[in-house]
Design a protein around this motif. Structure first.
Motif, mmCIF file in Angstrom:
data_model
loop_
_atom_site.group_PDB
_atom_site.id
_atom_site.type_symbol
_atom_site.label_atom_id
_atom_site.label_comp_id
_atom_site.label_asym_id
_atom_site.label_seq_id
_atom_site.Cartn_x
_atom_site.Cartn_y
_atom_site.Cartn_z
ATOM 1 N N LYS A 1 0.140 3.355 18.603
ATOM 2 C CA LYS A 1 -0.479 3.339 17.506
ATOM 3 C C LYS A 1 -1.347 4.871 17.001
ATOM 4 C CE LYS A 1 -0.625 -1.054 18.222
ATOM 5 N NZ LYS A 1 -1.790 -2.135 18.384
ATOM 6 N N PHE B 1 1.938 7.676 9.370
ATOM 7 C CA PHE B 1 2.149 6.632 8.064
ATOM 8 C C PHE B 1 0.930 6.345 7.974
ATOM 9 C CE2 PHE B 1 6.099 8.017 8.167
ATOM 10 C CZ PHE B 1 6.588 8.500 6.922
ATOM 11 N N ASP B 2 0.973 5.202 8.830
ATOM 12 C CA ASP B 2 -0.886 4.374 9.007
ATOM 13 C C ASP B 2 -1.762 5.081 9.123
ATOM 14 O OD1 ASP B 2 1.471 2.332 8.822
ATOM 15 O OD2 ASP B 2 1.493 1.558 10.700
ATOM 16 N N ASN B 3 -2.146 5.833 10.324
ATOM 17 C CA ASN B 3 -2.690 6.959 10.283
ATOM 18 C C ASN B 3 -3.755 7.368 9.223
ATOM 19 O OD1 ASN B 3 -4.302 5.889 13.208
ATOM 20 N ND2 ASN B 3 -1.876 7.400 13.691
ATOM 21 N N LYS B 4 -5.173 8.053 9.251
ATOM 22 C CA LYS B 4 -5.730 8.804 8.040
ATOM 23 C C LYS B 4 -5.022 10.566 8.051
ATOM 24 C CE LYS B 4 -9.565 5.034 8.342
ATOM 25 N NZ LYS B 4 -9.815 4.420 6.877
ATOM 26 N N ARG C 1 6.439 4.860 3.877
ATOM 27 C CA ARG C 1 6.923 4.730 5.403
ATOM 28 C C ARG C 1 8.542 4.353 5.187
ATOM 29 N NH1 ARG C 1 4.681 0.228 6.955
ATOM 30 N NH2 ARG C 1 3.477 2.195 7.948
ATOM 31 N N ASN D 1 1.172 -1.428 0.361
ATOM 32 C CA ASN D 1 -0.335 -0.248 -0.140
ATOM 33 C C ASN D 1 0.867 1.282 0.029
ATOM 34 O OD1 ASN D 1 0.571 0.470 2.601
ATOM 35 N ND2 ASN D 1 -1.365 -0.704 3.556
ATOM 36 N N SER E 1 0.693 3.540 1.999
ATOM 37 C CA SER E 1 1.961 3.818 3.987
ATOM 38 C C SER E 1 2.904 3.282 3.728
ATOM 39 C CB SER E 1 1.003 3.639 4.747
ATOM 40 O OG SER E 1 0.338 2.725 4.862
ATOM 41 N N GLU E 2 2.620 2.020 3.244
ATOM 42 C CA GLU E 2 4.300 1.035 3.595
ATOM 43 C C GLU E 2 5.357 1.595 2.677
ATOM 44 O OE1 GLU E 2 5.543 -3.172 2.199
ATOM 45 O OE2 GLU E 2 3.478 -2.544 2.538
ATOM 46 N N ASP F 1 5.794 5.580 12.460
ATOM 47 C CA ASP F 1 5.731 4.649 11.603
ATOM 48 C C ASP F 1 3.763 5.349 11.964
ATOM 49 O OD1 ASP F 1 7.284 2.598 10.576
ATOM 50 O OD2 ASP F 1 6.675 1.675 12.869
ATOM 51 N N ALA F 2 3.449 5.682 12.950
ATOM 52 C CA ALA F 2 2.018 6.650 13.236
ATOM 53 C C ALA F 2 1.024 7.083 12.371
ATOM 54 C CB ALA F 2 1.767 6.448 14.457
#
Length: 130
Positions: free
Chosen positions: A114, A50-53, A21, A15, A17-18, A47-48
């Protein structure tokens, strides 16, 4: 003479975000670290981040309809919501999707790896309690 060109295979990611990152960690972070960017501007991304909306910040004078606007978008009331003719809020609220309604204190959000709020810790407890 002929130049021998090396063809590099493209990297594949599950994806966006990966991919972002990995690019940040391998390309941008070393540059930021070399020039000590985190010492004088802002902390490194986690990491958070990149992972969050994505988030939207809504600011404005009191009694201009910010809470009413959020309530309209959500089509329901939300915990911590107060509407009145006089200034009713002197704090901030992060409205996020979850399995159940509830209020999480700012101090708890800051320590959760997170969530993308860890950098707010720099503003201290007085800010986080608001």
């Amino acid at each position: 003479m002929f130049r021998k060109t090396l063809k590099k295979d493209p990297e594949l990611f599950q994806n966006v975000s990966e991919g972002l990152r990995k690019l940040y960690r391998t390309k941008l972070f070393p540059l930021e670290d070399t020039y000590r960017f985190h010492d004088f501007h802002s902390p490194a991304l986690e990491d958070a981040d990149f992972d969050n909306k994505p988030m939207v910040l809504l600011v404005g004078q009191y009694s201009t309809g910010k809470t009413t606007f959020i309530r309209h978008l959500m089509e329901q009331d939300f915990p911590g919501m107060r509407i009145g003719p006089e200034p009713t809020t002197d704090s901030f609220i992060a409205v996020m999707h979850g399995e159940q309604d509830g209020v999480i204190p700012g101090n708890a959000l800051v320590v959760d790896p997170k969530k993308p709020f860890r950098k707010l810790n720099a503003f201290g407890n007085a800010f986080l309690n608001r």
